[in-house]
Write an enzyme that holds these catalytic residues in place. Sequence first.
Site, PDB file in Angstrom:
ATOM      1  N   ARG A  27       0.855  -1.159   0.133  1.00  0.00           N
ATOM      2  CA  ARG A  27      -0.086  -0.088  -0.111  1.00  0.00           C
ATOM      3  C   ARG A  27       0.927   1.186  -0.008  1.00  0.00           C
ATOM      4  O   ARG A  27       0.450   2.285  -0.545  1.00  0.00           O
ATOM      5  CB  ARG A  27      -0.945   0.097   1.046  1.00  0.00           C
ATOM      6  CG  ARG A  27      -2.046   1.201   0.924  1.00  0.00           C
ATOM      7  CD  ARG A  27      -3.058   0.956   2.169  1.00  0.00           C
ATOM      8  NE  ARG A  27      -3.365  -0.230   2.548  1.00  0.00           N
ATOM      9  CZ  ARG A  27      -3.449  -0.405   3.824  1.00  0.00           C
ATOM     10  NH1 ARG A  27      -3.139   0.167   4.951  1.00  0.00           N
ATOM     11  NH2 ARG A  27      -4.115  -1.783   4.093  1.00  0.00           N
TER      12      ARG A  27
ATOM     13  N   ARG B 159      -0.960   7.383  10.406  1.00  0.00           N
ATOM     14  CA  ARG B 159      -1.238   5.870   9.954  1.00  0.00           C
ATOM     15  C   ARG B 159      -2.638   6.209   9.100  1.00  0.00           C
ATOM     16  O   ARG B 159      -3.416   6.706   9.498  1.00  0.00           O
ATOM     17  CB  ARG B 159      -1.457   5.370  11.285  1.00  0.00           C
ATOM     18  CG  ARG B 159      -1.955   3.601  10.898  1.00  0.00           C
ATOM     19  CD  ARG B 159      -2.084   2.840  11.936  1.00  0.00           C
ATOM     20  NE  ARG B 159      -2.802   1.899  11.988  1.00  0.00           N
ATOM     21  CZ  ARG B 159      -2.915   0.909  11.103  1.00  0.00           C
ATOM     22  NH1 ARG B 159      -2.119   0.780  10.153  1.00  0.00           N
ATOM     23  NH2 ARG B 159      -4.121   0.128  11.040  1.00  0.00           N
ATOM     24  N   VAL B 160      -2.580   5.262   8.081  1.00  0.00           N
ATOM     25  CA  VAL B 160      -3.426   4.872   7.001  1.00  0.00           C
ATOM     26  C   VAL B 160      -3.739   3.561   6.896  1.00  0.00           C
ATOM     27  O   VAL B 160      -3.047   2.984   6.358  1.00  0.00           O
ATOM     28  CB  VAL B 160      -3.218   5.777   5.692  1.00  0.00           C
ATOM     29  CG1 VAL B 160      -3.375   7.217   5.558  1.00  0.00           C
ATOM     30  CG2 VAL B 160      -1.662   5.350   5.177  1.00  0.00           C
ATOM     31  N   GLY B 161      -4.691   3.035   7.749  1.00  0.00           N
ATOM     32  CA  GLY B 161      -4.886   1.561   7.759  1.00  0.00           C
ATOM     33  C   GLY B 161      -6.204   0.984   7.519  1.00  0.00           C
ATOM     34  O   GLY B 161      -7.127   1.971   7.246  1.00  0.00           O
TER      35      GLY B 161
ATOM     36  N   ASP C  82     -13.674  -4.621   7.036  1.00  0.00           N
ATOM     37  CA  ASP C  82     -14.412  -5.720   7.401  1.00  0.00           C
ATOM     38  C   ASP C  82     -15.288  -5.343   8.658  1.00  0.00           C
ATOM     39  O   ASP C  82     -15.185  -4.341   9.347  1.00  0.00           O
ATOM     40  CB  ASP C  82     -13.924  -6.930   7.530  1.00  0.00           C
ATOM     41  CG  ASP C  82     -12.803  -6.783   8.365  1.00  0.00           C
ATOM     42  OD1 ASP C  82     -11.760  -6.460   8.093  1.00  0.00           O
ATOM     43  OD2 ASP C  82     -12.885  -7.006   9.710  1.00  0.00           O
TER      44      ASP C  82
HETATM   45  O1  LIG Z   1      -4.304  -2.313   6.815  1.00  0.00           O
HETATM   46  P1  LIG Z   1      -3.047  -2.078   7.704  1.00  0.00           P
HETATM   47  O2  LIG Z   1      -2.633  -0.608   7.752  1.00  0.00           O
HETATM   48  O3  LIG Z   1      -2.154  -3.165   7.962  1.00  0.00           O
HETATM   49  O4  LIG Z   1      -4.082  -2.297   9.383  1.00  0.00           O
HETATM   50  C1  LIG Z   1      -4.932  -3.468   9.583  1.00  0.00           C
HETATM   51  O5  LIG Z   1      -4.610  -4.475   8.854  1.00  0.00           O
HETATM   52  C2  LIG Z   1      -3.782  -5.615   9.484  1.00  0.00           C
HETATM   53  C3  LIG Z   1      -4.637  -6.887   9.699  1.00  0.00           C
HETATM   54  O6  LIG Z   1      -5.124  -7.450   8.667  1.00  0.00           O
HETATM   55  C4  LIG Z   1      -3.251  -5.004  10.763  1.00  0.00           C
HETATM   56  O7  LIG Z   1      -1.935  -4.432  10.318  1.00  0.00           O
HETATM   57  C5  LIG Z   1      -4.390  -3.971  11.124  1.00  0.00           C
HETATM   58  O8  LIG Z   1      -4.107  -2.704  11.694  1.00  0.00           O
HETATM   59  O1  LIG Z   2      -7.106  -5.386  12.819  1.00  0.00           O
HETATM   60  C1  LIG Z   2      -8.019  -5.513  11.922  1.00  0.00           C
HETATM   61  C2  LIG Z   2      -7.891  -5.006  10.575  1.00  0.00           C
HETATM   62  C3  LIG Z   2      -8.866  -5.140   9.941  1.00  0.00           C
HETATM   63  N1  LIG Z   2     -10.234  -5.957  10.268  1.00  0.00           N
HETATM   64  C4  LIG Z   2     -10.020  -6.442  11.670  1.00  0.00           C
HETATM   65  O2  LIG Z   2     -10.942  -7.339  11.707  1.00  0.00           O
HETATM   66  N2  LIG Z   2      -8.862  -6.434  12.438  1.00  0.00           N
END
Ligand SMILES: O=P(O)(O)O[C@H]1O[C@H](CO)[C@@H](O)[C@H]1O
Ligand SMILES: O=c1cc[nH]c(=O)[nH]1
Length: 239
Positions: A24, A87-89, A204
């Site tokens: 990403r 952070r972009v997660g 999700d």
């Molecule tokens: O999409 P990222 O930034 O990785 O964040 C989420 O996705 C990951 C888990 O699938 C964990 O790192 C969670 O914090």
């Molecule tokens: O840490 C995470 C990231 C995405 N979805 C989850 O359920 N948990």
Amino acid sequence: MSIHLNAEPGQIAETVLLPGDPLRARHIAETFFENPVQHNSVRGMLGFTGTYKGVRVSVQGTGMGIPSAMIYSEELITQYGCKNLIRVGTCGSYQPHVHVRDIIIGQAASTDSNINRIRFGEKTFAPVADFGLLLAAYQGAVSRGHRVHVGNIMSSDTFYHDDFDQYKIWADFGVLAVEMEAAGLYTVAAKHGARALTILTVSDHLITREETTSEERQLTFNGMIEVALDAALGLGGSS
Ligand SMILES: O=P(O)(O)O[C@H]1O[C@H](CO)[C@@H](O)[C@H]1O
Ligand SMILES: O=c1cc[nH]c(=O)[nH]1
């Protein structure tokens, strides 16, 4: 150079976007940066620096989980002088009104991690976002027409829980969603006087069990990236 980053001194901008996923990071650099240059390859944890609308900005993958995110945050701040870490997660929603693909801004981060028990003992430290960054991101998200929620998020040490329903205790206390890094990032930033924020896209849903694909998580959650970059623009920086 630091233990986990092989960028040259001065090669990383003061403002850094931090996705967990290094691919990403590459997508962000290739899609949004002018003249991106890769600044890190150690462990395949890709990092790039370029400009966005003329403002110098970097993106650095952090890997998954608080320990990994804390290593990169600590080195970015203490070895490279980074001051603004966004952070972009991705995250999983805990709430019926927080839908898949909505944006969440993490005002505070609860956690089941021991990081702050190690540091503060039985006392409780509350890891919080920088208010100026939060306000800029919120206003940017609203002006772009996103569905955006601001509040407490959960930084979990485990993705797979033995008891799936354990999330309900957090949901009952208004926590919006689960991810795995923000509490560590906010704590490291607090320790060193840096500014930190977490912007998430819901990938999700723990109630409806709706899910997005790994490709969508890597490549298409561009709304939150624009929100993060707009917030970064307000910070200035050398071009
Ligand atoms: O999409 P990222 O930034 O990785 O964040 C989420 O996705 C990951 C888990 O699938 C964990 O790192 C969670 O914090
Ligand atoms: O840490 C995470 C990231 C995405 N979805 C989850 O359920 N948990």
